[in-house]
Design a protein around this motif. Structure first.
Motif, PDB file in Angstrom:
ATOM      1  N   TYR A  65     -15.757 -41.819  37.038  1.00 35.75           N
ATOM      2  CA  TYR A  65     -16.571 -41.467  38.189  1.00 35.75           C
ATOM      3  C   TYR A  65     -16.172 -42.400  39.325  1.00 35.75           C
ATOM      4  CZ  TYR A  65     -19.402 -38.884  34.850  1.00 35.75           C
ATOM      5  OH  TYR A  65     -19.816 -37.991  33.899  1.00 35.75           O
ATOM      6  N   ARG A  66     -16.490 -42.025  40.558  1.00 41.33           N
ATOM      7  CA  ARG A  66     -16.167 -42.913  41.666  1.00 41.33           C
ATOM      8  C   ARG A  66     -17.273 -42.869  42.710  1.00 41.33           C
ATOM      9  NH1 ARG A  66     -10.979 -39.588  44.219  1.00 41.33           N
ATOM     10  NH2 ARG A  66     -12.161 -37.779  45.038  1.00 41.33           N
ATOM     11  N   ARG A 115     -22.215 -41.366  43.906  1.00 44.24           N
ATOM     12  CA  ARG A 115     -21.230 -41.393  42.833  1.00 44.24           C
ATOM     13  C   ARG A 115     -20.922 -39.953  42.413  1.00 44.24           C
ATOM     14  NH1 ARG A 115     -22.040 -45.631  37.959  1.00 44.24           N
ATOM     15  NH2 ARG A 115     -22.330 -46.889  39.829  1.00 44.24           N
ATOM     16  N   GLU A 116     -19.634 -39.676  42.205  1.00 46.42           N
ATOM     17  CA  GLU A 116     -19.234 -38.334  41.787  1.00 46.42           C
ATOM     18  C   GLU A 116     -18.341 -38.405  40.550  1.00 46.42           C
ATOM     19  OE1 GLU A 116     -16.666 -36.145  44.425  1.00 46.42           O
ATOM     20  OE2 GLU A 116     -15.258 -37.821  44.662  1.00 46.42           O
ATOM     21  N   MET A 117     -18.381 -37.342  39.775  1.00 47.35           N
ATOM     22  CA  MET A 117     -17.508 -37.218  38.620  1.00 47.35           C
ATOM     23  C   MET A 117     -16.091 -36.943  39.100  1.00 47.35           C
ATOM     24  SD  MET A 117     -15.683 -34.973  36.543  1.00 47.35           S
ATOM     25  CE  MET A 117     -16.323 -33.333  36.807  1.00 47.35           C
ATOM     26  N   ALA A 162     -10.078 -31.558  28.950  1.00 45.68           N
ATOM     27  CA  ALA A 162     -10.309 -32.294  30.199  1.00 45.68           C
ATOM     28  C   ALA A 162     -10.920 -31.412  31.276  1.00 45.68           C
ATOM     29  CB  ALA A 162      -9.008 -32.895  30.693  1.00 45.68           C
ATOM     30  N   ASN A 163     -11.641 -32.053  32.164  1.00 44.91           N
ATOM     31  CA  ASN A 163     -12.276 -31.379  33.294  1.00 44.91           C
ATOM     32  C   ASN A 163     -12.113 -32.282  34.513  1.00 44.91           C
ATOM     33  OD1 ASN A 163     -13.911 -29.354  34.564  1.00 44.91           O
ATOM     34  ND2 ASN A 163     -15.629 -30.792  34.492  1.00 44.91           N
ATOM     35  N   TYR A 164     -11.813 -31.671  35.671  1.00 42.97           N
ATOM     36  CA  TYR A 164     -11.559 -32.446  36.878  1.00 42.97           C
ATOM     37  C   TYR A 164     -12.360 -31.917  38.060  1.00 42.97           C
ATOM     38  CZ  TYR A 164      -7.355 -33.931  34.328  1.00 42.97           C
ATOM     39  OH  TYR A 164      -6.471 -34.423  33.392  1.00 42.97           O
ATOM     40  N   VAL A 165     -12.694 -32.797  38.974  1.00 39.59           N
ATOM     41  CA  VAL A 165     -13.240 -32.355  40.251  1.00 39.59           C
ATOM     42  C   VAL A 165     -12.085 -31.723  41.026  1.00 39.59           C
ATOM     43  CG1 VAL A 165     -12.798 -34.547  41.440  1.00 39.59           C
ATOM     44  CG2 VAL A 165     -14.643 -33.053  42.231  1.00 39.59           C
ATOM     45  N   LYS A 214      -7.453 -32.297  41.209  1.00 42.95           N
ATOM     46  CA  LYS A 214      -6.667 -31.437  40.323  1.00 42.95           C
ATOM     47  C   LYS A 214      -5.205 -31.409  40.772  1.00 42.95           C
ATOM     48  CE  LYS A 214     -10.331 -28.335  38.754  1.00 42.95           C
ATOM     49  NZ  LYS A 214     -10.907 -26.958  38.810  1.00 42.95           N
ATOM     50  N   GLY A 215      -4.310 -31.567  39.805  1.00 48.46           N
ATOM     51  CA  GLY A 215      -2.888 -31.593  40.099  1.00 48.46           C
ATOM     52  C   GLY A 215      -2.364 -32.958  40.480  1.00 48.46           C
TER      53      GLY A 215
END
Length: 118
Positions: free
Chosen positions: A36-37, A44-46, A56-59, A63-64
């Protein structure tokens, strides 16, 4: 149980960094791990999460460019960050769902700062 994050630093736009986060203590198993950041003045965001099976999962914004991975034998999660942008500047925190012999809970690392200069 403790999570120790490392790997942050100062990098120019377009550069790369690799974050690591290791869980230690009396651990029976580790479930979902993630990064998270939190940027200054923002919530704070995932950034990315990964299951124990490697799903896996990305915001969308990473991605990429970012890749999350883990080593289950070391209870460690990694975040490879490529093509970094100034908007990636933030304190990055790792989180893990950990089952001890007595209970399960989410644990947070102490945070590692990433600064991307333009």
């Amino acid at each position: 149980v403790q999570l120790q994050a490392s790997g942050g630093g100062l990098v120019q736009a377009g550069g790369s960094l690799r974050l690591s986060c290791a869980a230690s203590g009396i651990i029976f198993s580790v479930g979902v791990m993630g990064w998270y950041r939190q940027a200054p003045g923002k919530q704070r965001e995932m950034v990315a999460t990964i299951t124990s099976q490697g799903s896996a999962n990305y915001v969308d914004s990473v991605k990429g460019r970012f890749t999350i991975s883990r080593d289950n034998t070391k209870n460690t999660v990694y975040l490879q960050m490529n093509s970094l942008k100034p908007e990636d500047t933030a304190v990055y925190y790792c989180k893990a769902y950990i089952l001890t012999t007595a209970y399960s809970n989410d644990y947070w690392g102490q945070g590692t700062e990433v600064t991307v200069s333009s």
